[in-house]
Design a protein around this motif. Sequence first.
Motif, PDB file in Angstrom:
ATOM      1  N   GLU A   1       0.829  -1.205   0.000  1.00 64.70           N
ATOM      2  CA  GLU A   1       0.000   0.000   0.000  1.00 64.70           C
ATOM      3  C   GLU A   1       0.866   1.259   0.000  1.00 64.70           C
ATOM      4  N   ALA A   2       1.958   1.231   0.771  1.00 69.79           N
ATOM      5  CA  ALA A   2       2.859   2.380   0.820  1.00 69.79           C
ATOM      6  C   ALA A   2       3.509   2.620  -0.538  1.00 69.79           C
ATOM      7  N   ALA A   3       3.888   1.536  -1.219  1.00 67.25           N
ATOM      8  CA  ALA A   3       4.496   1.668  -2.549  1.00 67.25           C
ATOM      9  C   ALA A   3       3.499   2.259  -3.537  1.00 67.25           C
ATOM     10  N   ALA A   4       2.251   1.797  -3.489  1.00 68.69           N
ATOM     11  CA  ALA A   4       1.218   2.322  -4.377  1.00 68.69           C
ATOM     12  C   ALA A   4       0.941   3.792  -4.071  1.00 68.69           C
ATOM     13  N   PHE A   5       0.937   4.132  -2.794  1.00 68.60           N
ATOM     14  CA  PHE A   5       0.704   5.516  -2.384  1.00 68.60           C
ATOM     15  C   PHE A   5       1.810   6.422  -2.916  1.00 68.60           C
ATOM     16  N   ARG A   6       3.063   5.991  -2.771  1.00 64.82           N
ATOM     17  CA  ARG A   6       4.182   6.783  -3.286  1.00 64.82           C
ATOM     18  C   ARG A   6       4.066   6.969  -4.800  1.00 64.82           C
ATOM     19  N   GLY A   7       3.709   5.889  -5.491  1.00 63.46           N
ATOM     20  CA  GLY A   7       3.636   5.961  -6.942  1.00 63.46           C
ATOM     21  C   GLY A   7       2.610   6.945  -7.458  1.00 63.46           C
ATOM     22  N   SER A   8       1.546   7.145  -6.698  1.00 59.27           N
ATOM     23  CA  SER A   8       0.466   8.023  -7.159  1.00 59.27           C
ATOM     24  C   SER A   8       0.525   9.430  -6.575  1.00 59.27           C
ATOM     25  N   THR A   9       1.276   9.609  -5.486  1.00 58.23           N
ATOM     26  CA  THR A   9       1.177  10.867  -4.749  1.00 58.23           C
ATOM     27  C   THR A   9       2.493  11.623  -4.622  1.00 58.23           C
ATOM     28  N   ILE A  10       3.628  10.916  -4.637  1.00 64.38           N
ATOM     29  CA  ILE A  10       4.906  11.527  -4.271  1.00 64.38           C
ATOM     30  C   ILE A  10       5.971  11.251  -5.319  1.00 64.38           C
ATOM     31  N   GLY A  11       6.738  12.291  -5.659  1.00 62.30           N
ATOM     32  CA  GLY A  11       7.923  12.147  -6.489  1.00 62.30           C
ATOM     33  C   GLY A  11       9.157  12.414  -5.642  1.00 62.30           C
ATOM     34  N   PHE A  12      10.277  11.827  -6.028  1.00 61.89           N
ATOM     35  CA  PHE A  12      11.508  11.960  -5.262  1.00 61.89           C
ATOM     36  C   PHE A  12      12.651  12.465  -6.141  1.00 61.89           C
ATOM     37  N   VAL A  13      13.456  13.376  -5.572  1.00 59.01           N
ATOM     38  CA  VAL A  13      14.688  13.830  -6.209  1.00 59.01           C
ATOM     39  C   VAL A  13      15.806  13.619  -5.199  1.00 59.01           C
ATOM     40  N   PHE A  14      16.876  12.929  -5.627  1.00 59.82           N
ATOM     41  CA  PHE A  14      17.947  12.557  -4.707  1.00 59.82           C
ATOM     42  C   PHE A  14      19.235  13.315  -5.047  1.00 59.82           C
ATOM     43  N   GLN A  15      20.086  13.495  -4.031  1.00 61.53           N
ATOM     44  CA  GLN A  15      21.327  14.235  -4.266  1.00 61.53           C
ATOM     45  C   GLN A  15      22.266  13.484  -5.197  1.00 61.53           C
ATOM     46  N   ASN A  16      22.164  12.152  -5.228  1.00 65.92           N
ATOM     47  CA  ASN A  16      23.012  11.356  -6.116  1.00 65.92           C
ATOM     48  C   ASN A  16      22.298  10.985  -7.411  1.00 65.92           C
ATOM     49  N   PHE A  17      21.194  11.668  -7.689  1.00 67.47           N
ATOM     50  CA  PHE A  17      20.437  11.570  -8.934  1.00 67.47           C
ATOM     51  C   PHE A  17      19.646  10.257  -9.068  1.00 67.47           C
ATOM     52  N   ASN A  18      20.304   9.123  -8.768  1.00 66.43           N
ATOM     53  CA  ASN A  18      19.632   7.802  -8.825  1.00 66.43           C
ATOM     54  C   ASN A  18      19.041   7.486 -10.195  1.00 66.43           C
ATOM     55  N   LEU A  19      19.715   7.947 -11.246  1.00 66.14           N
ATOM     56  CA  LEU A  19      19.295   7.568 -12.583  1.00 66.14           C
ATOM     57  C   LEU A  19      19.782   6.148 -12.880  1.00 66.14           C
ATOM     58  N   ILE A  20      19.039   5.437 -13.710  1.00 58.69           N
ATOM     59  CA  ILE A  20      19.403   4.066 -14.064  1.00 58.69           C
ATOM     60  C   ILE A  20      20.394   4.131 -15.224  1.00 58.69           C
ATOM     61  N   PRO A  21      21.640   3.674 -15.034  1.00 55.42           N
ATOM     62  CA  PRO A  21      22.697   3.906 -16.025  1.00 55.42           C
ATOM     63  C   PRO A  21      22.463   3.264 -17.380  1.00 55.42           C
ATOM     64  N   VAL A  22      21.713   2.166 -17.453  1.00 59.32           N
ATOM     65  CA  VAL A  22      21.512   1.467 -18.725  1.00 59.32           C
ATOM     66  C   VAL A  22      20.311   2.021 -19.502  1.00 59.32           C
ATOM     67  N   LEU A  23      19.630   3.007 -18.932  1.00 58.75           N
ATOM     68  CA  LEU A  23      18.488   3.626 -19.614  1.00 58.75           C
ATOM     69  C   LEU A  23      18.866   5.015 -20.115  1.00 58.75           C
ATOM     70  N   THR A  24      18.283   5.419 -21.226  1.00 58.52           N
ATOM     71  CA  THR A  24      18.506   6.761 -21.736  1.00 58.52           C
ATOM     72  C   THR A  24      17.790   7.782 -20.853  1.00 58.52           C
ATOM     73  N   VAL A  25      18.056   9.054 -21.131  1.00 51.74           N
ATOM     74  CA  VAL A  25      17.350  10.132 -20.435  1.00 51.74           C
ATOM     75  C   VAL A  25      15.846   9.942 -20.571  1.00 51.74           C
ATOM     76  N   TYR A  26      15.377   9.721 -21.797  1.00 55.91           N
ATOM     77  CA  TYR A  26      13.944   9.506 -22.043  1.00 55.91           C
ATOM     78  C   TYR A  26      13.430   8.322 -21.236  1.00 55.91           C
TER      79      TYR A  26
END
Length: 233
Positions: free
Chosen positions: A78-103
């Motif tokens: 339930e917490a995961a579903a709540f985060r997915g619909s209500t909250i976005g996160f920005v992290f100091q280390n970016f946490n981008l997935i290296p094998v995925l493009t920007v898009y």
Amino acid sequence: MSLIELQNVTKIYDTTGVSVEALKDITLSLDKHSFISFIGPSGSGKTTLLNLIGSLDKPTQGKVIVNGTDIAILDRAEAAAFRGSTIGFVFQNFNLIPVLTVYENVEYPLLMLKNIGVRDRRQRILTLLEQVGMIDQKDKYPNQISGGQKQRVAIARALVTSPKIVLADEPTANLDHATAFKVISIMHDMQKTFGTSFIFSTHDPKIVGEAELIYTLEDGVIVSQDNKQRRQS
């Protein structure tokens, strides 16, 4: 009703038999469409507070109510579903997935939402990449762009699900001063454009001045509140 309510919140961590009181009886009410900063030294409780608001953790005592939902009563799914619909996160280390493009990095949160079609998904992604100035870099990978550009992508990713709240933990910590101001400016523009509440923590006294409402924490306690709008009116 406020967007976020903390009622007599205490958070205690027990590590190796030693109890650490990270937050002490915090009561706080945050309105919608806000641009808020938590400041304070390392260990003051800023990250713990953001984690509680973001449903990444639960209080030891008290209530955390976000958009009408009591975080403490949610199970993991339930917490995961709540985060997915209500909250976005920005992290100091970016946490981008290296094998995925920007898009693809911006697209990733949308793949978890089954009610968004392919055309709508693409339009959302391209619109946000345009607004954060990264449309020309959409086919590049994270290791091909700068730190400031990575954080712009992270902001677009945080906003792509149309959350009510974006939480940013030290979002400018790994950026030079000029780039940090650009990132905060983009966050401010996005808050005005989408009406999303941005809540961020920072150590930088110049960056924190960009917030409309500033809370200072020390040893797990809010010791001051500075409302810039009220002061300037």
